[in-house]
Design a protein around this motif. Structure first.
Motif, PDB file in Angstrom:
ATOM      1  N   ILE A 167      -1.813 -25.043   8.592  1.00  0.00           N
ATOM      2  CA  ILE A 167      -0.669 -25.793   8.066  1.00  0.00           C
ATOM      3  C   ILE A 167       0.618 -25.182   8.603  1.00  0.00           C
ATOM      4  O   ILE A 167       0.755 -23.963   8.693  1.00  0.00           O
ATOM      5  N   SER A 168       1.551 -26.052   8.978  1.00  0.00           N
ATOM      6  CA  SER A 168       2.826 -25.555   9.507  1.00  0.00           C
ATOM      7  C   SER A 168       3.975 -25.928   8.585  1.00  0.00           C
ATOM      8  O   SER A 168       3.856 -26.807   7.737  1.00  0.00           O
ATOM      9  N   THR A 169       5.089 -25.260   8.795  1.00  0.00           N
ATOM     10  CA  THR A 169       6.304 -25.553   8.036  1.00  0.00           C
ATOM     11  C   THR A 169       7.502 -25.264   8.915  1.00  0.00           C
ATOM     12  O   THR A 169       7.389 -24.734  10.017  1.00  0.00           O
ATOM     13  N   GLY A 170       8.667 -25.643   8.401  1.00  0.00           N
ATOM     14  CA  GLY A 170       9.910 -25.335   9.097  1.00  0.00           C
ATOM     15  C   GLY A 170      10.889 -24.734   8.119  1.00  0.00           C
ATOM     16  O   GLY A 170      10.954 -25.157   6.963  1.00  0.00           O
ATOM     17  N   PHE A 171      11.622 -23.731   8.586  1.00  0.00           N
ATOM     18  CA  PHE A 171      12.615 -23.073   7.737  1.00  0.00           C
ATOM     19  C   PHE A 171      14.018 -23.514   8.152  1.00  0.00           C
ATOM     20  O   PHE A 171      14.304 -23.601   9.341  1.00  0.00           O
ATOM     21  N   PRO A 172      14.887 -23.774   7.178  1.00  0.00           N
ATOM     22  CA  PRO A 172      16.276 -24.111   7.502  1.00  0.00           C
ATOM     23  C   PRO A 172      17.048 -22.878   7.970  1.00  0.00           C
ATOM     24  O   PRO A 172      16.603 -21.748   7.760  1.00  0.00           O
ATOM     25  N   TYR A 175      20.280 -19.330   4.598  1.00  0.00           N
ATOM     26  CA  TYR A 175      19.430 -18.334   3.932  1.00  0.00           C
ATOM     27  C   TYR A 175      19.035 -18.736   2.512  1.00  0.00           C
ATOM     28  O   TYR A 175      17.880 -18.587   2.116  1.00  0.00           O
ATOM     29  N   ALA A 176      19.984 -19.256   1.750  1.00  0.00           N
ATOM     30  CA  ALA A 176      19.673 -19.649   0.364  1.00  0.00           C
ATOM     31  C   ALA A 176      18.556 -20.697   0.357  1.00  0.00           C
ATOM     32  O   ALA A 176      17.636 -20.637  -0.461  1.00  0.00           O
ATOM     33  N   ALA A 177      18.625 -21.640   1.296  1.00  0.00           N
ATOM     34  CA  ALA A 177      17.591 -22.680   1.391  1.00  0.00           C
ATOM     35  C   ALA A 177      16.259 -22.091   1.861  1.00  0.00           C
ATOM     36  O   ALA A 177      15.195 -22.583   1.494  1.00  0.00           O
ATOM     37  N   GLN A 178      16.323 -21.028   2.664  1.00  0.00           N
ATOM     38  CA  GLN A 178      15.087 -20.371   3.117  1.00  0.00           C
ATOM     39  C   GLN A 178      14.280 -19.808   1.954  1.00  0.00           C
ATOM     40  O   GLN A 178      13.055 -19.787   1.996  1.00  0.00           O
ATOM     41  N   GLY A 199       9.185 -23.616  14.847  1.00  0.00           N
ATOM     42  CA  GLY A 199      10.594 -23.778  15.207  1.00  0.00           C
ATOM     43  C   GLY A 199      10.963 -25.166  15.702  1.00  0.00           C
ATOM     44  O   GLY A 199      12.099 -25.378  16.119  1.00  0.00           O
ATOM     45  N   SER A 200      10.028 -26.111  15.672  1.00  0.00           N
ATOM     46  CA  SER A 200      10.360 -27.493  16.036  1.00  0.00           C
ATOM     47  C   SER A 200       9.700 -28.456  15.067  1.00  0.00           C
ATOM     48  O   SER A 200       8.488 -28.643  15.088  1.00  0.00           O
ATOM     49  N   THR A 201      10.506 -29.076  14.223  1.00  0.00           N
ATOM     50  CA  THR A 201      10.011 -30.040  13.237  1.00  0.00           C
ATOM     51  C   THR A 201       9.250 -31.175  13.902  1.00  0.00           C
ATOM     52  O   THR A 201       8.161 -31.560  13.472  1.00  0.00           O
ATOM     53  N   ALA A 202       9.841 -31.749  14.950  1.00  0.00           N
ATOM     54  CA  ALA A 202       9.229 -32.912  15.604  1.00  0.00           C
ATOM     55  C   ALA A 202       7.868 -32.546  16.188  1.00  0.00           C
ATOM     56  O   ALA A 202       6.896 -33.293  16.027  1.00  0.00           O
ATOM     57  N   LEU A 203       7.770 -31.382  16.846  1.00  0.00           N
ATOM     58  CA  LEU A 203       6.472 -30.974  17.404  1.00  0.00           C
ATOM     59  C   LEU A 203       5.452 -30.725  16.300  1.00  0.00           C
ATOM     60  O   LEU A 203       4.276 -31.047  16.454  1.00  0.00           O
ATOM     61  N   ASN A 204       5.893 -30.171  15.180  1.00  0.00           N
ATOM     62  CA  ASN A 204       4.965 -29.972  14.054  1.00  0.00           C
ATOM     63  C   ASN A 204       4.333 -31.299  13.644  1.00  0.00           C
ATOM     64  O   ASN A 204       3.117 -31.380  13.428  1.00  0.00           O
ATOM     65  N   ASP A 220      14.246 -29.301   4.366  1.00  0.00           N
ATOM     66  CA  ASP A 220      15.650 -29.453   4.794  1.00  0.00           C
ATOM     67  C   ASP A 220      15.761 -30.086   6.166  1.00  0.00           C
ATOM     68  O   ASP A 220      16.001 -29.400   7.148  1.00  0.00           O
ATOM     69  N   ASN A 221      15.559 -31.401   6.225  1.00  0.00           N
ATOM     70  CA  ASN A 221      15.620 -32.084   7.515  1.00  0.00           C
ATOM     71  C   ASN A 221      16.594 -33.230   7.509  1.00  0.00           C
ATOM     72  O   ASN A 221      16.959 -33.744   6.471  1.00  0.00           O
ATOM     73  N   TYR A 222      16.963 -33.633   8.706  1.00  0.00           N
ATOM     74  CA  TYR A 222      17.709 -34.870   8.903  1.00  0.00           C
ATOM     75  C   TYR A 222      16.776 -35.909   9.518  1.00  0.00           C
ATOM     76  O   TYR A 222      15.709 -35.577  10.024  1.00  0.00           O
ATOM     77  N   ALA A 223      17.203 -37.166   9.459  1.00  0.00           N
ATOM     78  CA  ALA A 223      16.338 -38.269   9.901  1.00  0.00           C
ATOM     79  C   ALA A 223      15.890 -38.089  11.351  1.00  0.00           C
ATOM     80  O   ALA A 223      14.752 -38.409  11.692  1.00  0.00           O
ATOM     81  N   TRP A 224      16.779 -37.573  12.211  1.00  0.00           N
ATOM     82  CA  TRP A 224      16.397 -37.465  13.626  1.00  0.00           C
ATOM     83  C   TRP A 224      15.342 -36.388  13.877  1.00  0.00           C
ATOM     84  O   TRP A 224      14.682 -36.396  14.901  1.00  0.00           O
ATOM     85  N   ASP A 225      15.159 -35.484  12.923  1.00  0.00           N
ATOM     86  CA  ASP A 225      14.083 -34.485  13.043  1.00  0.00           C
ATOM     87  C   ASP A 225      12.718 -35.106  12.776  1.00  0.00           C
ATOM     88  O   ASP A 225      11.711 -34.651  13.305  1.00  0.00           O
ATOM     89  N   VAL A 226      12.672 -36.098  11.870  1.00  0.00           N
ATOM     90  CA  VAL A 226      11.390 -36.510  11.291  1.00  0.00           C
ATOM     91  C   VAL A 226      10.981 -37.958  11.535  1.00  0.00           C
ATOM     92  O   VAL A 226       9.806 -38.295  11.377  1.00  0.00           O
ATOM     93  N   LEU A 227      11.906 -38.818  11.922  1.00  0.00           N
ATOM     94  CA  LEU A 227      11.579 -40.241  11.948  1.00  0.00           C
ATOM     95  C   LEU A 227      10.506 -40.566  12.983  1.00  0.00           C
ATOM     96  O   LEU A 227       9.524 -41.253  12.689  1.00  0.00           O
ATOM     97  N   ALA A 228      10.645 -40.065  14.194  1.00  0.00           N
ATOM     98  CA  ALA A 228       9.646 -40.343  15.231  1.00  0.00           C
ATOM     99  C   ALA A 228       8.293 -39.753  14.839  1.00  0.00           C
ATOM    100  O   ALA A 228       7.253 -40.414  14.961  1.00  0.00           O
ATOM    101  N   GLY A 229       8.307 -38.518  14.334  1.00  0.00           N
ATOM    102  CA  GLY A 229       7.072 -37.851  13.940  1.00  0.00           C
ATOM    103  C   GLY A 229       6.350 -38.571  12.817  1.00  0.00           C
ATOM    104  O   GLY A 229       5.118 -38.616  12.780  1.00  0.00           O
TER     105      GLY A 229
END
Length: 276
Positions: A167-172, A175-178, A199-204, A220-229
Protein backbone atom coordinates in the motif's frame (compact mmCIF):
# COMPACT_ATOMS: atom_id res chain seq x y z
CA UNK A 1 -25.91 27.41 -20.57
CA UNK A 2 -26.90 23.87 -21.52
CA UNK A 3 -25.48 21.00 -19.50
CA UNK A 4 -22.65 19.34 -21.37
CA UNK A 5 -23.08 15.59 -21.43
CA UNK A 6 -20.32 13.13 -22.16
CA UNK A 7 -21.99 11.84 -25.34
CA UNK A 8 -21.36 15.20 -26.97
CA UNK A 9 -17.59 14.67 -26.85
CA UNK A 10 -15.52 12.05 -28.62
CA UNK A 11 -13.75 10.27 -25.77
CA UNK A 12 -11.34 8.36 -28.04
CA UNK A 13 -10.27 11.61 -29.69
CA UNK A 14 -9.84 13.32 -26.32
CA UNK A 15 -7.81 10.37 -25.02
CA UNK A 16 -5.46 10.42 -28.02
CA UNK A 17 -5.04 14.19 -27.60
CA UNK A 18 -4.25 13.78 -23.90
CA UNK A 19 -1.56 11.20 -24.69
CA UNK A 20 0.05 13.50 -27.27
CA UNK A 21 -0.14 16.47 -24.87
CA UNK A 22 1.48 14.40 -22.11
CA UNK A 23 4.36 13.46 -24.42
CA UNK A 24 4.85 17.12 -25.35
CA UNK A 25 4.93 18.16 -21.70
CA UNK A 26 7.42 15.40 -20.90
CA UNK A 27 9.75 16.51 -23.71
CA UNK A 28 9.99 19.88 -21.96
CA UNK A 29 10.67 18.23 -18.58
CA UNK A 30 13.50 16.18 -20.06
CA UNK A 31 15.01 19.19 -21.87
CA UNK A 32 15.07 21.16 -18.62
CA UNK A 33 16.39 18.20 -16.63
CA UNK A 34 19.51 18.15 -18.81
CA UNK A 35 20.12 21.79 -17.85
CA UNK A 36 20.22 20.88 -14.15
CA UNK A 37 23.89 19.93 -14.56
CA UNK A 38 24.66 23.56 -15.46
CA UNK A 39 24.19 25.23 -12.09
CA UNK A 40 23.66 28.86 -13.04
CA UNK A 41 20.21 28.87 -11.48
CA UNK A 42 19.00 27.37 -8.23
CA UNK A 43 17.20 24.05 -8.46
CA UNK A 44 14.02 25.76 -7.29
CA UNK A 45 14.15 28.21 -10.23
CA UNK A 46 14.87 25.42 -12.68
CA UNK A 47 11.95 23.33 -11.49
CA UNK A 48 9.66 26.35 -11.86
CA UNK A 49 10.90 26.80 -15.43
CA UNK A 50 10.43 23.09 -16.20
CA UNK A 51 6.95 23.03 -14.69
CA UNK A 52 5.94 26.17 -16.60
CA UNK A 53 7.36 24.93 -19.92
CA UNK A 54 5.58 21.59 -19.58
CA UNK A 55 2.26 23.23 -18.68
CA UNK A 56 2.53 25.70 -21.57
CA UNK A 57 3.23 22.93 -24.10
CA UNK A 58 0.25 20.91 -22.83
CA UNK A 59 -2.10 23.90 -22.72
CA UNK A 60 -1.13 25.13 -26.20
CA UNK A 61 -1.72 21.70 -27.69
CA UNK A 62 -5.02 20.89 -25.96
CA UNK A 63 -6.60 24.32 -26.43
CA UNK A 64 -5.36 24.30 -30.02
CA UNK A 65 -7.25 21.04 -30.57
CA UNK A 66 -10.28 22.00 -28.45
CA UNK A 67 -10.57 25.81 -28.40
CA UNK A 68 -13.86 25.82 -26.48
CA UNK A 69 -12.59 23.67 -23.60
CA UNK A 70 -11.40 25.07 -20.24
CA UNK A 71 -7.99 24.42 -18.68
CA UNK A 72 -7.21 23.96 -14.98
CA UNK A 73 -3.57 23.61 -13.96
CA UNK A 74 -1.57 24.58 -10.91
CA UNK A 75 -0.95 28.08 -12.28
CA UNK A 76 -4.71 28.72 -12.61
CA UNK A 77 -5.22 27.80 -8.97
CA UNK A 78 -2.49 29.69 -7.12
CA UNK A 79 -3.81 30.89 -3.78
CA UNK A 80 -7.14 29.08 -4.14
CA UNK A 81 -8.57 26.42 -1.87
CA UNK A 82 -9.35 23.16 -3.62
CA UNK A 83 -13.13 23.76 -3.53
CA UNK A 84 -12.60 27.09 -5.32
CA UNK A 85 -11.07 25.25 -8.28
CA UNK A 86 -14.27 23.25 -8.96
CA UNK A 87 -15.71 24.05 -12.41
CA UNK A 88 -19.18 25.60 -12.26
CA UNK A 89 -22.17 23.45 -13.26
CA UNK A 90 -22.66 23.56 -17.02
CA UNK A 91 -19.03 24.51 -17.70
CA UNK A 92 -17.47 23.24 -20.95
CA UNK A 93 -15.16 20.20 -20.68
CA UNK A 94 -12.20 21.05 -18.41
CA UNK A 95 -8.66 19.69 -18.86
CA UNK A 96 -7.23 19.17 -15.37
CA UNK A 97 -3.45 19.06 -15.63
CA UNK A 98 -0.41 18.49 -13.45
CA UNK A 99 2.53 19.23 -15.77
CA UNK A 100 5.00 17.78 -13.26
CA UNK A 101 3.83 15.50 -10.46
CA UNK A 102 6.69 14.38 -8.21
CA UNK A 103 8.54 17.71 -8.23
CA UNK A 104 10.96 16.85 -5.43
CA UNK A 105 11.95 13.61 -7.17
CA UNK A 106 12.48 15.55 -10.40
CA UNK A 107 14.68 18.14 -8.69
CA UNK A 108 16.87 15.39 -7.20
CA UNK A 109 16.87 13.38 -10.43
CA UNK A 110 14.98 10.49 -8.84
CA UNK A 111 13.05 8.79 -11.67
CA UNK A 112 9.58 8.85 -10.13
CA UNK A 113 7.74 11.79 -11.64
CA UNK A 114 5.19 12.18 -14.39
CA UNK A 115 2.77 14.29 -16.37
CA UNK A 116 -0.91 13.86 -15.42
CA UNK A 117 -3.80 14.93 -17.67
CA UNK A 118 -7.48 14.42 -16.87
CA UNK A 119 -10.71 15.54 -18.49
CA UNK A 120 -13.72 16.54 -16.39
CA UNK A 121 -17.08 16.81 -18.16
CA UNK A 122 -20.49 17.48 -16.66
CA UNK A 123 -19.32 16.66 -13.13
CA UNK A 124 -17.57 13.43 -14.13
CA UNK A 125 -13.92 12.44 -14.60
CA UNK A 126 -13.89 10.82 -18.06
CA UNK A 127 -10.31 10.70 -19.37
CA UNK A 128 -7.05 9.99 -17.53
CA UNK A 129 -3.50 9.89 -18.88
CA UNK A 130 -0.36 9.58 -16.74
CA UNK A 131 2.98 9.51 -18.54
CA UNK A 132 6.30 8.59 -16.93
CA UNK A 133 9.05 9.78 -19.29
CA UNK A 134 11.89 7.95 -17.53
CA UNK A 135 10.32 4.49 -17.89
CA UNK A 136 8.43 5.52 -21.03
CA UNK A 137 5.19 4.28 -19.46
CA UNK A 138 1.91 5.71 -20.76
CA UNK A 139 -1.04 4.86 -18.52
CA UNK A 140 -4.24 5.68 -20.33
CA UNK A 141 -8.00 5.35 -19.70
CA UNK A 142 -11.38 6.73 -20.72
CA UNK A 143 -14.80 6.04 -19.22
CA UNK A 144 -16.18 2.76 -20.52
CA UNK A 145 -13.04 2.08 -22.60
CA UNK A 146 -10.88 0.29 -19.99
CA UNK A 147 -7.34 1.14 -18.94
CA UNK A 148 -4.04 0.44 -20.72
CA UNK A 149 -0.30 0.69 -20.18
CA UNK A 150 1.54 1.34 -23.47
CA UNK A 151 -1.52 0.02 -25.27
CA UNK A 152 -1.88 -3.25 -23.32
CA UNK A 153 -4.90 -3.69 -21.00
CA UNK A 154 -4.23 -3.37 -17.26
CA UNK A 155 -6.22 -4.60 -14.28
CA UNK A 156 -6.02 -4.06 -10.53
CA UNK A 157 -4.51 -6.79 -8.33
CA UNK A 158 -6.37 -9.72 -6.79
CA UNK A 159 -4.83 -9.46 -3.31
CA UNK A 160 -7.76 -10.25 -0.99
CA UNK A 161 -6.68 -8.65 2.29
CA UNK A 162 -4.65 -5.79 3.74
CA UNK A 163 -2.32 -8.31 5.44
CA UNK A 164 -0.85 -9.31 2.04
CA UNK A 165 -1.11 -5.86 0.47
CA UNK A 166 1.52 -3.41 -0.71
CA UNK A 167 0.00 0.00 0.00
CA UNK A 168 1.27 3.46 -0.86
CA UNK A 169 0.56 6.94 0.44
CA UNK A 170 1.58 10.52 -0.13
CA UNK A 171 2.68 13.07 2.44
CA UNK A 172 1.92 16.79 2.13
CA UNK A 173 4.69 19.40 2.31
CA UNK A 174 3.12 21.06 5.35
CA UNK A 175 4.45 19.56 8.61
CA UNK A 176 1.24 19.91 10.63
CA UNK A 177 -0.63 18.03 7.88
CA UNK A 178 2.11 15.37 7.84
CA UNK A 179 1.35 14.45 11.44
CA UNK A 180 -2.13 13.20 10.50
CA UNK A 181 -0.61 10.99 7.81
CA UNK A 182 2.14 9.71 10.11
CA UNK A 183 -0.60 8.45 12.41
CA UNK A 184 -2.33 6.78 9.43
CA UNK A 185 1.04 5.30 8.38
CA UNK A 186 1.43 3.81 11.86
CA UNK A 187 -2.03 2.24 11.73
CA UNK A 188 -1.70 0.82 8.21
CA UNK A 189 1.88 -0.48 8.79
CA UNK A 190 0.60 -2.57 11.66
CA UNK A 191 -1.91 -4.35 9.39
CA UNK A 192 -0.31 -4.47 5.92
CA UNK A 193 2.56 -6.36 4.31
CA UNK A 194 4.45 -3.17 3.42
CA UNK A 195 4.07 0.54 2.77
CA UNK A 196 5.57 2.80 0.14
CA UNK A 197 5.94 6.52 -0.23
CA UNK A 198 7.00 7.30 -3.81
CA UNK A 199 6.60 11.07 -3.97
CA UNK A 200 4.17 11.09 -6.91
CA UNK A 201 0.42 10.92 -6.27
CA UNK A 202 -0.43 10.33 -9.93
CA UNK A 203 2.05 7.44 -10.27
CA UNK A 204 0.70 5.88 -7.07
CA UNK A 205 -2.79 5.80 -8.60
CA UNK A 206 -1.47 4.52 -11.93
CA UNK A 207 0.31 1.72 -10.04
CA UNK A 208 -2.92 0.74 -8.27
CA UNK A 209 -4.58 0.57 -11.70
CA UNK A 210 -1.72 -1.59 -13.03
CA UNK A 211 -1.89 -3.99 -10.06
CA UNK A 212 1.54 -2.99 -8.70
CA UNK A 213 0.14 -1.40 -5.55
CA UNK A 214 -2.94 -2.92 -3.93
CA UNK A 215 -4.10 0.31 -2.29
CA UNK A 216 -3.32 3.99 -1.85
CA UNK A 217 -4.56 6.72 0.47
CA UNK A 218 -3.88 10.42 0.88
CA UNK A 219 -5.32 13.42 2.65
CA UNK A 220 -3.98 16.54 0.97
CA UNK A 221 -4.39 16.68 -2.79
CA UNK A 222 -5.61 18.95 -5.51
CA UNK A 223 -7.75 17.80 -8.44
CA UNK A 224 -4.83 17.79 -10.88
CA UNK A 225 -2.97 15.29 -8.69
CA UNK A 226 -5.79 12.74 -8.65
CA UNK A 227 -8.31 13.18 -11.44
CA UNK A 228 -6.49 11.25 -14.17
CA UNK A 229 -5.46 8.52 -11.73
CA UNK A 230 -9.04 8.10 -10.54
CA UNK A 231 -10.19 7.33 -14.09
CA UNK A 232 -7.37 4.78 -14.45
CA UNK A 233 -8.25 3.02 -11.19
CA UNK A 234 -11.96 2.86 -12.01
CA UNK A 235 -11.38 1.62 -15.56
CA UNK A 236 -8.89 -1.02 -14.35
CA UNK A 237 -11.60 -2.48 -12.10
CA UNK A 238 -10.58 -0.83 -8.85
CA UNK A 239 -12.47 1.24 -6.30
CA UNK A 240 -11.89 4.85 -5.34
CA UNK A 241 -13.71 6.77 -2.61
CA UNK A 242 -13.17 9.75 -0.37
CA UNK A 243 -11.15 9.01 2.78
CA UNK A 244 -14.29 8.34 4.81
CA UNK A 245 -15.76 5.92 2.24
CA UNK A 246 -18.23 8.38 0.70
CA UNK A 247 -18.19 8.80 -3.12
CA UNK A 248 -14.93 10.01 -4.67
CA UNK A 249 -14.76 13.70 -5.53
CA UNK A 250 -11.61 15.05 -7.23
CA UNK A 251 -12.31 18.46 -5.68
CA UNK A 252 -11.96 17.10 -2.15
CA UNK A 253 -8.54 16.73 -0.53
CA UNK A 254 -8.74 13.11 0.66
CA UNK A 255 -9.12 9.77 -1.06
CA UNK A 256 -8.65 6.03 -0.73
CA UNK A 257 -8.13 3.81 -3.79
CA UNK A 258 -7.59 0.07 -4.06
CA UNK A 259 -8.16 -3.11 -6.02
CA UNK A 260 -11.68 -3.05 -4.52
CA UNK A 261 -11.18 -6.29 -2.61
CA UNK A 262 -9.39 -4.55 0.27
CA UNK A 263 -11.28 -1.22 0.10
CA UNK A 264 -13.58 -1.62 3.10
CA UNK A 265 -10.82 -3.19 5.21
CA UNK A 266 -8.35 -0.42 4.32
CA UNK A 267 -10.94 2.28 5.06
CA UNK A 268 -11.63 0.57 8.39
CA UNK A 269 -7.96 0.64 9.36
CA UNK A 270 -7.55 4.28 8.31
CA UNK A 271 -10.63 5.34 10.24
CA UNK A 272 -10.05 3.34 13.42
CA UNK A 273 -9.56 5.55 16.49
CA UNK A 274 -5.96 6.48 17.28
CA UNK A 275 -4.41 5.13 20.43
CA UNK A 276 -3.81 8.19 22.64
Amino acid sequence: MHHMNTDAINLAECLAAAEEAARRGAVKLEEWRKKFQVREKSRADLVTDADGASQQAIKDYLLGRFPDHFFLGEEEAVGKKIEETRPPAGAPPVWVVDPLDGTTNYVHDVPAYCVSIGLYVGGKSVVGVIYDPRLNEMFSAASGHGATLNGEPIKVSTVPGVRDALISTGFPANYAAQLRNLEAWRKVSYHSQALRRTGSTALNLAYVAAGRFDGYWCYDNYAWDVLAGAVLVAEAGGTITAGDGTPFDPFRMDLCASNGLIQSELLGVLNEPSQG
